[in-house]
Scaffold this active site. Structure first.
Site, mmCIF file in Angstrom:
data_model
loop_
_atom_site.group_PDB
_atom_site.id
_atom_site.type_symbol
_atom_site.label_atom_id
_atom_site.label_comp_id
_atom_site.label_asym_id
_atom_site.label_seq_id
_atom_site.Cartn_x
_atom_site.Cartn_y
_atom_site.Cartn_z
ATOM 1 N N CYS A 158 0.821 -1.229 0.000
ATOM 2 C CA CYS A 158 0.000 0.000 0.000
ATOM 3 C C CYS A 158 0.848 1.270 0.000
ATOM 4 O O CYS A 158 0.400 2.315 -0.450
ATOM 5 C CB CYS A 158 -0.933 0.004 1.202
ATOM 6 S SG CYS A 158 -1.996 -1.441 1.213
ATOM 7 N N HIS A 176 -3.842 6.912 0.937
ATOM 8 C CA HIS A 176 -4.078 5.585 0.362
ATOM 9 C C HIS A 176 -5.499 5.180 0.738
ATOM 10 O O HIS A 176 -5.910 5.323 1.885
ATOM 11 C CB HIS A 176 -3.050 4.591 0.909
ATOM 12 C CG HIS A 176 -3.478 3.171 0.744
ATOM 13 N ND1 HIS A 176 -3.836 2.650 -0.476
ATOM 14 C CD2 HIS A 176 -3.634 2.173 1.653
ATOM 15 C CE1 HIS A 176 -4.181 1.382 -0.310
ATOM 16 N NE2 HIS A 176 -4.074 1.072 0.967
ATOM 17 N N ASN A 222 -9.986 -0.952 -2.408
ATOM 18 C CA ASN A 222 -8.573 -0.714 -2.087
ATOM 19 C C ASN A 222 -7.728 -1.304 -3.214
ATOM 20 O O ASN A 222 -7.694 -2.515 -3.399
ATOM 21 C CB ASN A 222 -8.285 -1.382 -0.736
ATOM 22 C CG ASN A 222 -6.841 -1.262 -0.292
ATOM 23 O OD1 ASN A 222 -5.947 -0.994 -1.086
ATOM 24 N ND2 ASN A 222 -6.619 -1.491 0.993
#
Ligand code: UT7
Length: 333
Positions: free
Chosen positions: A114, A260, A290
């Site tokens: 991430c 993020h 995501n």
């Protein structure tokens, strides 16, 4: 030393939309649970006939090159962040070099999940600062959907992730008041097993067995969700604060925060901690889920297209995820 600036941004998401109701047909979940716990309404899944992590990255890169007014031949170096490469090795950076038809420039692959995009951005930024390269292509791209456990055992992880790609072109800034002001990168490897995919692995056991591929097997992501969540809400404000302090700014100076896209609840927590109005914080997790290394450049590209980022804005990027790793970048646009 010259700062680098983001000269162009682009993104690509596959056409196939998968709603929460679609997932509820595969596992014991519901639209209500997913929306309440994550904010996600739908995500995109790749088309196995045409999309790969590398070629989605190439599509995003072409858009970023157009936006920058540059040709592939202007690029001096490629940095590609992903946790879902086309091959176990080599990484997808070399495929980008080939598909864009660029001369034999260097291509580096970054594996920081991430936080991967900000790590990759930091590498590109520093190559430009030292004068080694002029234009650097930085890509984040992921195909999660081919590696998720759609059984009930995997439901807390599989409802979160989606596929997509984003890219930026970095070029030297005209002056050091503008461009990437700083990047801050962190890791804490003692938490590696809290969010990971174990297999195929090169150590400890056979690389790939049938057992590993069964529901709940080692080829699927494992996540200690609550634990990751608690660390994320601490590390996001911390690393944003580090960036602001380093440059002599306070949270009120931030014009646009692009975190993020991990979970809308995490983003809201960060927004409240920093006392930022909602309109300054970019969220598109509702549409894409995501997308790990791709989430920040996709959000950046959309925000720019929608006119949410203006000349001279102070833009902050921040990420937290598997590793654990976390990072921030502060940019004067
Ligand atoms: O991207 C980088 C890093 N990743 C993150 O930052 C993610 C961080 N973590 C999270 O976003 C959240 O922890 C999740 C969204 C993964 C999970 O949300 P949560 O509020 O932490 O839920 P939980 O894991 O505590 O589960 C609560 C309940 C459990 O049932 P019981 O034990 O209370 O009966 C789970 O079994 O919800 C159940 N559950 C589900 N129910 C319906 C877990 N997943 C699902 C699901 N649908 N998909």
């Amino acid at each position: 030393m010259k700062n680098s600036r983001i000269a162009g941004v682009g993104h690509y998401v596959p056409e196939k939309v998968v709603t929460n109701d679609d997932l509820a047909k595969l596992m014991d979940t519901s639209d209500e649970w997913i929306r309440e716990r994550t904010g996600i309404r739908e995500r995109r899944y790749y088309n196995p006939e045409k999309d790969t992590t590398a070629n989605m990255g190439v599509k995003a890169a072409r858009m970023a090159l157009d936006d920058a007014g540059l040709q592939p031949s202007d690029i001096d170096f490629i940095v590609f962040a992903t946790l879902s490469p086309d091959y176990f090795f080599p990484g997808p950076g070399v495929t980008v070099q080939e598909e864009l038809g660029i001369d034999t420039i260097g291509a580096l692959d970054v594996r920081n999940q991430c936080s991967g995009f900000i790590y990759a951005l930091s590498v590109g930024d520093n190559f430009i600062k030292t004068g080694m390269y002029n234009n650097v292509l930085v890509i984040g791209s992921e195909i999660h959907s081919s590696g998720l456990d759609f059984s009930n055992e995997g439901r807390s992880v599989s409802v979160i992730f989606g596929d997509g790609a984003g890219a930026v072109v970095l070029s030297p800034s005209e002056n050091n008041e503008k461009g990437i002001l700083s990047t801050h990168l962190h890791s804490e490897g003692k938490f590696a097993k809290e969010l990971c995919v174990v297999a195929p692995s090169s150590s400890g056991h056979e690389r790939l067995t049938e057992e590993m591929m069964k529901p709940g097997g080692l080829i699927y992501p494992i996540m200690n969700g609550n634990y990751v969540f608690k660390h994320a809400v601490q590390r996001f404000p911390e690393v944003i604060g580090e960036a602001l302090k380093h440059n002599g700014y306070s949270p009120q100076d931030v014009d646009v925060l692009i975190p993020h896209q991990a979970n809308l609840r995490i983003t809201k927590f960060v927004q409240d901690t920093m006392k930022l109005p909602e309109e300054k914080v970019i969220s598109n997790i509702q549409k894409y889920g995501n997308t790990t290394a791709a989430s920040i450049p996709i959000a950046l590209s959309e925000a720019k297209q929608e006119g949410k980022i203006k000349e001279n804005d102070l833009v902050c990027l921040a990420a937290f995820g598997s590793g654990f790793t976390w990072a921030s970048a502060l940019i004067r646009w």
